[in-house]
Each structure stands twice: as structure tokens, then as C-alpha cells.
Scaffold this motif. Structure first.
Motif, PDB file in Angstrom:
ATOM      1  N   THR A 105       0.891  -1.161   0.000  1.00 30.89           N
ATOM      2  CA  THR A 105       0.000   0.000   0.000  1.00 30.89           C
ATOM      3  C   THR A 105       0.930   1.211   0.000  1.00 30.89           C
ATOM      4  OG1 THR A 105      -0.211   0.593   2.343  1.00 30.89           O
ATOM      5  CG2 THR A 105      -1.509  -1.320   1.580  1.00 30.89           C
TER       6      THR A 105
ATOM      7  N   VAL B  43       2.595   1.166   4.143  1.00 26.60           N
ATOM      8  CA  VAL B  43       3.475   0.026   4.419  1.00 26.60           C
ATOM      9  C   VAL B  43       2.852  -1.189   3.744  1.00 26.60           C
ATOM     10  CG1 VAL B  43       4.181   1.014   6.663  1.00 26.60           C
ATOM     11  CG2 VAL B  43       2.285  -0.626   6.580  1.00 26.60           C
ATOM     12  N   TYR B  44       3.593  -2.311   3.693  1.00 29.06           N
ATOM     13  CA  TYR B  44       3.001  -3.532   3.146  1.00 29.06           C
ATOM     14  C   TYR B  44       1.952  -4.069   4.120  1.00 29.06           C
ATOM     15  CZ  TYR B  44       5.954  -4.117  -0.961  1.00 29.06           C
ATOM     16  OH  TYR B  44       6.529  -3.960  -2.191  1.00 29.06           O
TER      17      TYR B  44
ATOM     18  N   PRO C  70      -7.514  -5.078  17.013  1.00 29.36           N
ATOM     19  CA  PRO C  70      -8.372  -5.172  15.824  1.00 29.36           C
ATOM     20  C   PRO C  70      -7.649  -4.810  14.527  1.00 29.36           C
ATOM     21  CG  PRO C  70      -8.882  -3.183  17.071  1.00 29.36           C
ATOM     22  CD  PRO C  70      -7.881  -3.943  17.885  1.00 29.36           C
ATOM     23  N   LEU C  71      -8.229  -5.270  13.403  1.00 30.41           N
ATOM     24  CA  LEU C  71      -7.625  -5.079  12.084  1.00 30.41           C
ATOM     25  C   LEU C  71      -8.310  -3.959  11.315  1.00 30.41           C
ATOM     26  CD1 LEU C  71      -7.483  -8.818  10.953  1.00 30.41           C
ATOM     27  CD2 LEU C  71      -5.720  -7.504  12.148  1.00 30.41           C
ATOM     28  N   ILE C  72      -7.583  -3.376  10.359  1.00 30.18           N
ATOM     29  CA  ILE C  72      -8.162  -2.418   9.427  1.00 30.18           C
ATOM     30  C   ILE C  72      -8.717  -3.187   8.225  1.00 30.18           C
ATOM     31  CG2 ILE C  72      -7.658  -0.522   7.841  1.00 30.18           C
ATOM     32  CD1 ILE C  72      -5.431   0.358   9.817  1.00 30.18           C
TER      33      ILE C  72
ATOM     34  N   THR D  65      -7.439   6.098   7.893  1.00 32.10           N
ATOM     35  CA  THR D  65      -8.328   5.023   8.347  1.00 32.10           C
ATOM     36  C   THR D  65      -9.402   5.636   9.242  1.00 32.10           C
ATOM     37  OG1 THR D  65      -6.583   3.368   8.224  1.00 32.10           O
ATOM     38  CG2 THR D  65      -8.417   2.903   9.730  1.00 32.10           C
TER      39      THR D  65
ATOM     40  N   ARG E  49     -10.330   1.537   5.528  1.00 33.64           N
ATOM     41  CA  ARG E  49      -9.399   2.376   4.758  1.00 33.64           C
ATOM     42  C   ARG E  49      -9.510   2.038   3.286  1.00 33.64           C
ATOM     43  NH1 ARG E  49      -4.084   3.772   3.072  1.00 33.64           N
ATOM     44  NH2 ARG E  49      -2.657   2.006   3.247  1.00 33.64           N
TER      45      ARG E  49
ATOM     46  N   ALA F 272      -6.321  -6.173   6.589  1.00 31.67           N
ATOM     47  CA  ALA F 272      -4.869  -6.204   6.419  1.00 31.67           C
ATOM     48  C   ALA F 272      -4.157  -5.377   7.480  1.00 31.67           C
ATOM     49  CB  ALA F 272      -4.473  -5.701   5.031  1.00 31.67           C
ATOM     50  N   PRO F 273      -3.498  -6.048   8.422  1.00 33.58           N
ATOM     51  CA  PRO F 273      -2.566  -5.333   9.291  1.00 33.58           C
ATOM     52  C   PRO F 273      -1.252  -5.173   8.545  1.00 33.58           C
ATOM     53  CG  PRO F 273      -2.558  -7.653   9.856  1.00 33.58           C
ATOM     54  CD  PRO F 273      -3.533  -7.485   8.697  1.00 33.58           C
ATOM     55  N   SER F 274      -0.330  -4.427   9.111  1.00 32.38           N
ATOM     56  CA  SER F 274       1.002  -4.348   8.523  1.00 32.38           C
ATOM     57  C   SER F 274       1.600  -5.758   8.493  1.00 32.38           C
ATOM     58  CB  SER F 274       1.871  -3.399   9.334  1.00 32.38           C
ATOM     59  OG  SER F 274       1.790  -3.699  10.717  1.00 32.38           O
TER      60      SER F 274
ATOM     61  N   SER G 295      -1.053   4.435   8.251  1.00 30.24           N
ATOM     62  CA  SER G 295      -2.089   5.446   8.038  1.00 30.24           C
ATOM     63  C   SER G 295      -2.491   6.148   9.333  1.00 30.24           C
ATOM     64  CB  SER G 295      -3.329   4.786   7.426  1.00 30.24           C
ATOM     65  OG  SER G 295      -3.873   3.831   8.322  1.00 30.24           O
TER      66      SER G 295
ATOM     67  N   LEU H  82      -6.410   8.486  16.749  1.00 25.84           N
ATOM     68  CA  LEU H  82      -5.875   7.387  17.555  1.00 25.84           C
ATOM     69  C   LEU H  82      -4.430   7.098  17.180  1.00 25.84           C
ATOM     70  CD1 LEU H  82      -8.910   4.919  17.464  1.00 25.84           C
ATOM     71  CD2 LEU H  82      -8.390   6.722  19.120  1.00 25.84           C
ATOM     72  N   ARG H  83      -4.092   7.362  15.926  1.00 28.85           N
ATOM     73  CA  ARG H  83      -2.707   7.156  15.477  1.00 28.85           C
ATOM     74  C   ARG H  83      -2.384   8.250  14.465  1.00 28.85           C
ATOM     75  NH1 ARG H  83      -1.218   1.569  12.494  1.00 28.85           N
ATOM     76  NH2 ARG H  83      -2.419   2.532  10.810  1.00 28.85           N
TER      77      ARG H  83
ATOM     78  N   PRO I 214      -6.692   0.244  20.792  1.00 32.11           N
ATOM     79  CA  PRO I 214      -6.273  -0.928  21.563  1.00 32.11           C
ATOM     80  C   PRO I 214      -4.863  -1.393  21.208  1.00 32.11           C
ATOM     81  CG  PRO I 214      -8.410  -1.285  20.498  1.00 32.11           C
ATOM     82  CD  PRO I 214      -7.942   0.053  20.076  1.00 32.11           C
TER      83      PRO I 214
HETATM   84  O1  TXA Z   1      -1.270   2.076   6.871  1.00 34.28           O
HETATM   85  C1  TXA Z   1      -1.903   1.209   7.476  1.00 34.28           C
HETATM   86  O2  TXA Z   1      -2.879   1.461   8.196  1.00 34.28           O
HETATM   87  C2  TXA Z   1      -1.445  -0.252   7.303  1.00 34.28           C
HETATM   88  C3  TXA Z   1      -1.701  -0.663   5.852  1.00 34.28           C
HETATM   89  C4  TXA Z   1      -1.422  -2.105   5.608  1.00 34.28           C
HETATM   90  O3  TXA Z   1      -3.019  -0.341   5.505  1.00 34.28           O
HETATM   91  N1  TXA Z   1      -2.104  -1.099   8.216  1.00 34.28           N
HETATM   92  C5  TXA Z   1      -1.838  -1.091   9.552  1.00 34.28           C
HETATM   93  O4  TXA Z   1      -2.556  -2.044  10.264  1.00 34.28           O
HETATM   94  O5  TXA Z   1      -1.044  -0.353  10.055  1.00 34.28           O
HETATM   95  P1  TXA Z   1      -2.186  -2.435  11.767  1.00 34.28           P
HETATM   96  O6  TXA Z   1      -3.051  -3.598  12.070  1.00 34.28           O
HETATM   97  O7  TXA Z   1      -0.726  -2.623  11.894  1.00 34.28           O
HETATM   98  O8  TXA Z   1      -2.678  -1.223  12.612  1.00 34.28           O
HETATM   99  C6  TXA Z   1      -4.074  -1.018  12.773  1.00 34.28           C
HETATM  100  C7  TXA Z   1      -4.324  -0.028  13.865  1.00 34.28           C
HETATM  101  C8  TXA Z   1      -4.041  -0.651  15.215  1.00 34.28           C
HETATM  102  O9  TXA Z   1      -3.414   0.311  16.028  1.00 34.28           O
HETATM  103  C9  TXA Z   1      -5.433  -0.971  15.718  1.00 34.28           C
HETATM  104  O10 TXA Z   1      -5.512  -0.979  17.113  1.00 34.28           O
HETATM  105  C10 TXA Z   1      -6.260   0.138  15.114  1.00 34.28           C
HETATM  106  O11 TXA Z   1      -5.702   0.345  13.836  1.00 34.28           O
HETATM  107  N2  TXA Z   1      -7.662  -0.258  14.985  1.00 34.28           N
HETATM  108  C11 TXA Z   1      -8.190  -1.186  14.173  1.00 34.28           C
HETATM  109  N3  TXA Z   1      -9.516  -1.311  14.369  1.00 34.28           N
HETATM  110  C12 TXA Z   1      -9.857  -0.421  15.325  1.00 34.28           C
HETATM  111  C13 TXA Z   1     -11.071  -0.069  15.978  1.00 34.28           C
HETATM  112  N4  TXA Z   1     -12.226  -0.665  15.667  1.00 34.28           N
HETATM  113  N5  TXA Z   1     -11.024   0.883  16.931  1.00 34.28           N
HETATM  114  C14 TXA Z   1      -9.860   1.504  17.236  1.00 34.28           C
HETATM  115  N6  TXA Z   1      -8.676   1.212  16.664  1.00 34.28           N
HETATM  116  C15 TXA Z   1      -8.666   0.264  15.726  1.00 34.28           C
END
Ligand code: TXA
Ligand code: MG
Length: 353
Positions: A33, A36-37, A63-65, A98, A121, A141-143, A181, A194-195, A233
Motif C-alpha cells: 500500500t 506500508v506492506y 483489531p484489524l483495518i 483510516t 481504509r 490487512a494489518p502491517s 495510516s 488514535l494514530r 487498543p
Molecule cells: O497504513 C496502514 O494502516 C497499514 C496498511 C497495511 O493499511 N495497516 C496497519 O494495520 O497499520 P495495523 O493492524 O498494523 O494497525 C491497525 C491499527 C491498530 O493500532 C489498531 O488498534 C487500530 O488500527 N484499529 C483497528 N480497528 C480499530 C477499531 N475498531 N477501533 C480503534 N482502533 C482500531
């Protein structure tokens, strides 16, 4: 479907079609993406989502995006679409933003860690978009890194972490943004970051509060300053860390303190690396003997710094460095807020200021 080792393939129409097919059948496919991958999986396939958590070593509480091709494609996953989401999508999607929104019953608990919200996202990277369009499913997809390792910005990083446990890695070259993101919670009132990420508080403020003036007590997106507590979380965990302990030097005398500590550690026989800005190098050149020096970029070009950050941390690990000392040389404004956030996480509390 699962091989002993993931296949690494260049991105083209044929490999994207293969990746889409594997995803539809419940397999694990890593793809680029703009940030990141990601490690993709069919978002509505509970079993596949469980395999993904196992492959990453990620706690089920994180949780996942869910990635989709458009806001319309997300509609079935949502209980309702907040007004802000339409405005934000019009301005920032596809792109590195996101949105956390109220989820529908269609989204498995495995994806959201049981929360009643889901993170959505729409990525802008052409390979991610082609994969979403071809697979025609929502892709969680998480990182694509092992839990707590720096996020992957190159296909080789994904292979290093996950080759043994996933099916396919689609190589689209290095990612351009380099950090994950921006995550914006639209279920909080007012919306909360949140991030922090490349869609900065200033950019968001144009859209999120354009219809009314925030009171100072609300401080809607301003909450994203580098010191604000983060409520996502997954952000409670130590994240983004290289194997070698990393210390972050912040504030006025940061560079002098860093140079002193680097010399002392090198004198004591440790393999030391310092990560500094281009401007710092002029000031430090003579002081840093027997120390590996990485110039991360100019304080005036945070985008280039963000793009290189994780690759540098991985390179230093691969080089067997014992100690990483980082100067926080990018001002914490704009994209610098996100850079500071990731460096502080990588430091896991080792901050000299
Ligand atoms: O750039 C990105 O967002 C990348 C690319 C692959 O799209 N993905 C990414 O996913 O960084 P991950 O899983 O590494 O990080 C997802 C973040 C985590 O901090 C998670 O806690 C938060 O998003 N998250 C996911 N679902 C959530 C929710 N329902 N409420 C609050 N935070 C959430
Ligand atoms: Mg991650």
C-alpha cells in the motif's frame, strides 16, 4: 494452498489475479500500500482471520483495518455512515487515512476484537486497488510484519518476517509514505486521532470541524499532539521496535547528549549506531569515531524521513548493532507528529530529554 515458503512475485496483472484468488479462498497475501506492506486476508472469513493473527503472532485483542475500494463498498460493513466520513472520504480517499466507524453484524468479531466499531481504509496504491477490485471482497490487512517488529516498507521485509507462514508476497517496490495510516475515530465526539500519520491534524481540521468551531475543551483533532494519550487498543502494546535497544534524544541539548553517550558506549566496546539528521552531521562529524552514522534525511523534508525510517531500523538490526541512539531532529508538527510518535514507540520509554 499453503506452501512451505511464501512465493515472492512482481506485481503484474497475472500475479494480482493469483493473489485475489488466494484471498477469496482464505489464504494470506502480502501486498504493497502507499503506507506500508499489508498482510491481506478475506475480512469476512473467520478462519482465515484467525490464521492471520497466528502468522503475525498478534494478540487477538488488537483489531484489524478493513481495506475496501470505496466508501460505498464499505456500506454493508457499517451500521451507518457518519456525515464526517463522507466529507473525509471525498477529500482523503483513496489515501493514508483510516476511519473508525460503527460496524454492522456482517463484520466478524475476530476482525474487530469484539468492538462495536470497525476501522476502514481505501488505499491509493495501484496494486492494492487492483487487488481489491479483482478480489471484490473486503480485505482485512494489518502491517505485514511480525508483531512488534517495524512495519515493512519493502517486500524483502515481509519475506524476512513471514515467509514461512503466508502464501504470496506481491512486490510493488518500496512504499512511498513509509509509516502507517492516520487512524481517526469517528465514534468519538469530537473525532479523535488514535494514530497520527500522513493525513495530519491540520489537514483533518479543514474537514472535520469545518461546520462548527470547536471549543477549547473539545480540541478535536488537536488531540493528536505528540504527548496525547492514544486510545487505540493496538497502540497499548510496544510497537515498531528494532531488536537493538533504541534511545531517543529530544530537546535542546539532545545532540550533545547523544554524542557523549555514543562515544562512551563505543569506548566500552559496544556496536553503536546513531541516527541523525543531515544538518546534525555537520555538527557531529568529528566527534563520532567508531560509531556507525545513519543520516535519515533533512529536518526540512519529513516525508523523506518517514519513507526511510523503518528500513533503517531493520538495516541496523541486520547489521548486529547493540545500541541505537536517535536524534529527534524533525520538528513535531505536520508529518513530524507521526514521526515522533513512531520513534517514541520504538524507544519504548528510553527517552532522554
Ligand atoms: O497504513 C496502514 O494502516 C497499514 C496498511 C497495511 O493499511 N495497516 C496497519 O494495520 O497499520 P495495523 O493492524 O498494523 O494497525 C491497525 C491499527 C491498530 O493500532 C489498531 O488498534 C487500530 O488500527 N484499529 C483497528 N480497528 C480499530 C477499531 N475498531 N477501533 C480503534 N482502533 C482500531
Ligand atoms: Mg502494525
Amino acid at each position: 494452498m499453503h506452501h512451505d515458503r511464501a512465493q515472492l512475485v512482481p506485481a503484474n496483472a497475472e500475479t494480482i489475479a493469483r493473489g485475489a484468488d488466494i484471498l477469496r479462498r482464505g489464504g494470506l497475501v502480502a501486498f504493497p500500500t502507499e503506507t506500508v506492506y499489508g498482510l491481506g486476508v478475506h475480512a469476512l472469513d473467520r478462519e482465515a482471520v484467525r490464521r492471520l493473527f497466528a502468522a503475525k503472532g498478534r494478540p487477538a485483542t488488537d483489531p484489524l483495518i478493513v481495506h475496501v475500494a470505496s466508501l460505498d463498498a464499505a456500506a454493508p460493513l457499517l451500521r451507518r455512515i457518519p456525515d464526517e466520513a463522507r466529507r473525509l472520504a471525498a477529500r482523503f480517499w483513496p489515501g493514508p487515512l483510516t476511519l473508525v466507524m460503527p460496524r454492522s453484524a456482517l463484520v466478524p468479531d475476530e476482525v474487530t476484537a469484539g468492538l462495536d466499531t470497525v476501522a476502514i481504509r481505501v488505499p491509493v496504491h495501484p496494486v492494492a486497488r487492483a487487488l481489491l477490485e479483482t478480489a471484490a471482497i473486503p480485505i482485512a490487512a494489518p502491517s505485514a510484519n511480525l508483531f512488534s517488529r517495524p512495519s515493512p516498507t519493502q517486500a524483502s521485509h515481509v519475506m524476512d518476517d513471514l515467509a514461512a507462514s503466508i502464501d504470496l508476497v506481491i512486490d510493488g517496490g518500496p512504499t512511498t509514505v513509509g509509516i502507517e495510516s492516520t487512524v481517526l475515530d469517528l465514534c468519538a465526539s469530537p473525532p479523535a486521532i488514535l494514530r497520527p500519520g500522513a493525513v495530519t491534524p491540520d489537514l483533518l481540521r479543514d474537514v472535520v470541524v469545518s461546520t462548527r468551531k470547536p471549543t477549547s475543551a473539545e480540541a478535536p483533532v488537536g488531540k493528536a499532539d505528540a504527548d496525547a494519550p492514544l486510545r487505540s487498543p493496538g497502540l497499548l502494546e510496544r510497537h515498531y521496535s528494532p531488536r537493538a535497544p533504541l534511545t531517543l534524544y529530544e530537546g535542546r541539548d539532545a545532540l550533545e547528549a547523544l554524542a557523549r553517550d555514543a562515544r562512551a558506549a563505543a569506548d566500552a566496546g559496544q556496536q553503536v549506531a546513531v541516527v541523525i539528521g543531515d544538518e546534525d552531521w555537520m555538527r557531529l562529524a568529528e566527534e563520532l569515531v567508531a560509531v556507525r552514522v545513519v543520516q535519515l534525511g533533512s529536518s526540512e523534508d519529513p516525508a523523506a524521513v518517514a519513507a526511510r525510517l523503518y528500513a533503517v531500523l531493520r538495516e541496523l538490526d541486520a547489521a548486529g548493532i547493540d545500541l541505537i541512539l536517535v536524534h529527534a531532529f524533525v520538528p513535531a508538527e505536520g508529518l513530524g507528529v507521526a514521526i515522533r510518535d513512531r520513534l517514541r514507540r520504538a524507544a519504548a520509554g528510553r527517552i532522554v530529554s
